[in-house]
Design a protein around this motif. Structure first.
Motif, PDB file in Angstrom:
ATOM      1  N   PRO A  13       9.798   2.535  -2.956  1.00 27.61           N
ATOM      2  CA  PRO A  13       8.783   1.612  -2.428  1.00 27.61           C
ATOM      3  C   PRO A  13       7.462   1.791  -3.163  1.00 27.61           C
ATOM      4  O   PRO A  13       7.052   2.913  -3.444  1.00 27.61           O
ATOM      5  CB  PRO A  13       8.667   2.037  -0.959  1.00 27.61           C
ATOM      6  CG  PRO A  13       9.941   2.748  -0.648  1.00 27.61           C
ATOM      7  CD  PRO A  13      10.344   3.411  -1.912  1.00 27.61           C
ATOM      8  N   THR A  14       6.819   0.679  -3.452  1.00 25.85           N
ATOM      9  CA  THR A  14       5.574   0.761  -4.225  1.00 25.85           C
ATOM     10  C   THR A  14       4.359   0.267  -3.441  1.00 25.85           C
ATOM     11  O   THR A  14       3.231   0.528  -3.837  1.00 25.85           O
ATOM     12  CB  THR A  14       5.685  -0.069  -5.514  1.00 25.85           C
ATOM     13  OG1 THR A  14       6.003  -1.419  -5.170  1.00 25.85           O
ATOM     14  CG2 THR A  14       6.762   0.495  -6.426  1.00 25.85           C
ATOM     15  N   THR A  15       4.556  -0.442  -2.360  1.00 32.71           N
ATOM     16  CA  THR A  15       3.434  -0.941  -1.562  1.00 32.71           C
ATOM     17  C   THR A  15       3.510  -0.349  -0.162  1.00 32.71           C
ATOM     18  O   THR A  15       4.567   0.114   0.286  1.00 32.71           O
ATOM     19  CB  THR A  15       3.448  -2.471  -1.457  1.00 32.71           C
ATOM     20  OG1 THR A  15       4.588  -2.882  -0.666  1.00 32.71           O
ATOM     21  CG2 THR A  15       3.530  -3.120  -2.834  1.00 32.71           C
ATOM     22  N   GLU A  16       2.380  -0.372   0.541  1.00 29.28           N
ATOM     23  CA  GLU A  16       2.346   0.110   1.915  1.00 29.28           C
ATOM     24  C   GLU A  16       3.309  -0.692   2.792  1.00 29.28           C
ATOM     25  O   GLU A  16       3.955  -0.134   3.684  1.00 29.28           O
ATOM     26  CB  GLU A  16       0.923   0.017   2.469  1.00 29.28           C
ATOM     27  CG  GLU A  16      -0.028   1.047   1.924  1.00 29.28           C
ATOM     28  CD  GLU A  16       0.150   2.398   2.595  1.00 29.28           C
ATOM     29  OE1 GLU A  16      -0.273   2.570   3.743  1.00 29.28           O
ATOM     30  OE2 GLU A  16       0.736   3.298   1.945  1.00 29.28           O
ATOM     31  N   PHE A  17       3.410  -1.984   2.523  1.00 30.56           N
ATOM     32  CA  PHE A  17       4.336  -2.819   3.286  1.00 30.56           C
ATOM     33  C   PHE A  17       5.771  -2.353   3.074  1.00 30.56           C
ATOM     34  O   PHE A  17       6.543  -2.208   4.033  1.00 30.56           O
ATOM     35  CB  PHE A  17       4.196  -4.283   2.868  1.00 30.56           C
ATOM     36  CG  PHE A  17       5.298  -5.177   3.386  1.00 30.56           C
ATOM     37  CD1 PHE A  17       5.318  -5.572   4.707  1.00 30.56           C
ATOM     38  CD2 PHE A  17       6.317  -5.603   2.545  1.00 30.56           C
ATOM     39  CE1 PHE A  17       6.333  -6.394   5.196  1.00 30.56           C
ATOM     40  CE2 PHE A  17       7.336  -6.417   3.012  1.00 30.56           C
ATOM     41  CZ  PHE A  17       7.344  -6.816   4.348  1.00 30.56           C
ATOM     42  N   GLU A  18       6.147  -2.090   1.825  1.00 27.24           N
ATOM     43  CA  GLU A  18       7.503  -1.643   1.539  1.00 27.24           C
ATOM     44  C   GLU A  18       7.786  -0.280   2.162  1.00 27.24           C
ATOM     45  O   GLU A  18       8.887  -0.017   2.667  1.00 27.24           O
ATOM     46  CB  GLU A  18       7.730  -1.599   0.028  1.00 27.24           C
ATOM     47  CG  GLU A  18       7.765  -2.977  -0.629  1.00 27.24           C
ATOM     48  CD  GLU A  18       7.807  -2.893  -2.145  1.00 27.24           C
ATOM     49  OE1 GLU A  18       7.481  -1.822  -2.691  1.00 27.24           O
ATOM     50  OE2 GLU A  18       8.159  -3.900  -2.773  1.00 27.24           O
ATOM     51  N   PRO A  89       0.720   4.104   6.814  1.00 26.94           N
ATOM     52  CA  PRO A  89       0.673   2.683   7.165  1.00 26.94           C
ATOM     53  C   PRO A  89       0.255   2.478   8.614  1.00 26.94           C
ATOM     54  O   PRO A  89       0.603   3.267   9.501  1.00 26.94           O
ATOM     55  CB  PRO A  89       2.118   2.206   6.938  1.00 26.94           C
ATOM     56  CG  PRO A  89       2.716   3.211   6.019  1.00 26.94           C
ATOM     57  CD  PRO A  89       2.065   4.513   6.343  1.00 26.94           C
ATOM     58  N   ALA A 113      -4.788  -8.040   6.938  1.00 32.54           N
ATOM     59  CA  ALA A 113      -4.150  -7.637   5.691  1.00 32.54           C
ATOM     60  C   ALA A 113      -5.184  -7.292   4.633  1.00 32.54           C
ATOM     61  O   ALA A 113      -4.999  -6.352   3.846  1.00 32.54           O
ATOM     62  CB  ALA A 113      -3.226  -8.750   5.191  1.00 32.54           C
ATOM     63  N   GLY A 116      -6.168  -3.829   4.817  1.00 34.07           N
ATOM     64  CA  GLY A 116      -5.161  -2.843   4.470  1.00 34.07           C
ATOM     65  C   GLY A 116      -4.115  -2.620   5.543  1.00 34.07           C
ATOM     66  O   GLY A 116      -3.270  -1.726   5.422  1.00 34.07           O
ATOM     67  N   VAL A 118      -0.695  -3.232   7.484  1.00 31.13           N
ATOM     68  CA  VAL A 118       0.599  -3.647   6.946  1.00 31.13           C
ATOM     69  C   VAL A 118       1.525  -4.287   7.973  1.00 31.13           C
ATOM     70  O   VAL A 118       2.595  -4.779   7.615  1.00 31.13           O
ATOM     71  CB  VAL A 118       1.331  -2.458   6.285  1.00 31.13           C
ATOM     72  CG1 VAL A 118       0.505  -1.859   5.167  1.00 31.13           C
ATOM     73  CG2 VAL A 118       1.690  -1.395   7.319  1.00 31.13           C
ATOM     74  N   THR A 148       0.751 -14.435   4.726  1.00 33.29           N
ATOM     75  CA  THR A 148       0.722 -13.025   4.317  1.00 33.29           C
ATOM     76  C   THR A 148       2.135 -12.443   4.393  1.00 33.29           C
ATOM     77  O   THR A 148       2.485 -11.755   5.360  1.00 33.29           O
ATOM     78  CB  THR A 148      -0.224 -12.200   5.213  1.00 33.29           C
ATOM     79  OG1 THR A 148       0.088 -12.461   6.587  1.00 33.29           O
ATOM     80  CG2 THR A 148      -1.676 -12.518   4.948  1.00 33.29           C
ATOM     81  N   GLU A 150       3.467 -10.001   2.976  1.00 32.79           N
ATOM     82  CA  GLU A 150       3.548  -8.535   3.003  1.00 32.79           C
ATOM     83  C   GLU A 150       2.844  -7.965   4.234  1.00 32.79           C
ATOM     84  O   GLU A 150       2.123  -6.974   4.165  1.00 32.79           O
ATOM     85  CB  GLU A 150       3.000  -7.941   1.712  1.00 32.79           C
ATOM     86  CG  GLU A 150       3.943  -8.117   0.535  1.00 32.79           C
ATOM     87  CD  GLU A 150       3.955  -6.917  -0.391  1.00 32.79           C
ATOM     88  OE1 GLU A 150       2.958  -6.183  -0.408  1.00 32.79           O
ATOM     89  OE2 GLU A 150       4.961  -6.721  -1.096  1.00 32.79           O
TER      90      GLU A 150
END
Length: 272
Positions: A13-18, A89, A113, A116, A118, A148, A150
């Motif tokens: 995972p590369t994003t806070e959402f992921e 998150p 969002a 920040g 998520v 949004t 994500e």
């Protein structure tokens, strides 16, 4: 035969959402503690919880306002701005979205969002112990996800929480999933068979509200639940503990040990 080293690897995972979304697809459910201010959230993060939620009751009551009445939009946004800097998150309880116009709800979530945040918890219960029309609630979910994508939308179904129209629960679950929800939350449902039926009715991760008289977290995991929220439990427990200590001081009785210290709290707070 392909060797293990030649098999394609799953991207991290590369994003806070992921990262947050991935927490719903582990072997064990995500136990999500719900905070009501910066200190409670920061303390929970230091305890190792991988994500933090908010409790709308705690946010509302701390401001002297009613929960579930759609009157805490300003307080919710202010809280989100404070919590977004935590190292984990954060998902925010936005009651019914504070608006009934889909674009307005989407605009509010867009602001979260941008801070920040998520995830959001979007309930279909309304003030006066009423339920939103499921097709309209689905429009709100779609509007958020279109604006949004994500942001993890946890679609809350309040049929059990409000003890209203249990027969529509599965239909609401299906509608909200089709509208783009990322998860389904059915607070107030503690019956094993009922939980199993909800899990079987959707491919989305199912969230339940922890109940001291309901199934254990281990049992909920066996039933297929992917997220267990504490809701307002921690806030109410903190208030009860504060009153207990005040009574002990008044009665010159022993005060419970293990209370977090002043320096401990100070260390949680960012230097300005």
């Amino acid at each position: 035969m392909t060797s293990p080293s030649e098999l394609p690897s799953t991207p991290a995972p590369t994003t806070e959402f992921e990262i947050f979304r991935g927490l719903h697809y582990r072997d064990q459910p995500l136990v999500l503690p719900n905070a009501w201010d910066f200190a409670s959230a920061a303390l929970l993060a230091t305890e190792g919880f991988p994500a933090i939620g908010t409790t709308s009751l705690g946010v509302a009551a701390a401001a002297g306002l009613a929960d579930g009445a759609g009157v805490t939009e300003t307080e919710t946004l202010a809280m989100a701005r404070r919590l977004a800097g935590l190292p984990v998150p954060v998902t925010v309880d936005i009651e019914g979205g504070f608006h009934e116009i889909p674009s307005a709800v989407a605009d509010f979530v867009k602001q979260l969002a941008a801070c920040g945040i998520v995830g959001v918890n979007l309930e279909d219960g309304r003030a006066g112990s009423a339920l939103a029309a499921p097709d309209h609630q689905a429009e709100l979910i779609t509007a958020i996800k279109n604006r949004t994508p994500e942001v993890f939308v946890n679609a809350r179904v309040d049929t059990y929480w409000l003890s209203l129209d249990h027969s529509s629960t599965h239909d609401r679950v299906r509608r909200y999933a089709a509208a783009g929800a990322d998860g389904i939350f059915v607070p107030g449902l503690t019956d094993r068979t009922g939980i199993e039926q909800i899990v079987a009715a959707t491919d989305l991760p199912v969230n339940v509200l922890y109940s001291a008289t309901g199934p254990t977290v281990a049992t909920l995991a066996e039933l297929g639940v992917r997220r267990v929220s504490t809701g307002s439990l921690l806030y109410r427990a903190a208030l009860s503990a504060a009153v207990d200590v005040a009574r002990a001081v008044l009665q010159d009785a022993p005060v419970s040990s293990g209370i977090v210290t002043y320096p401990d709290i100070q260390r949680l707070l960012p230097a300005r």
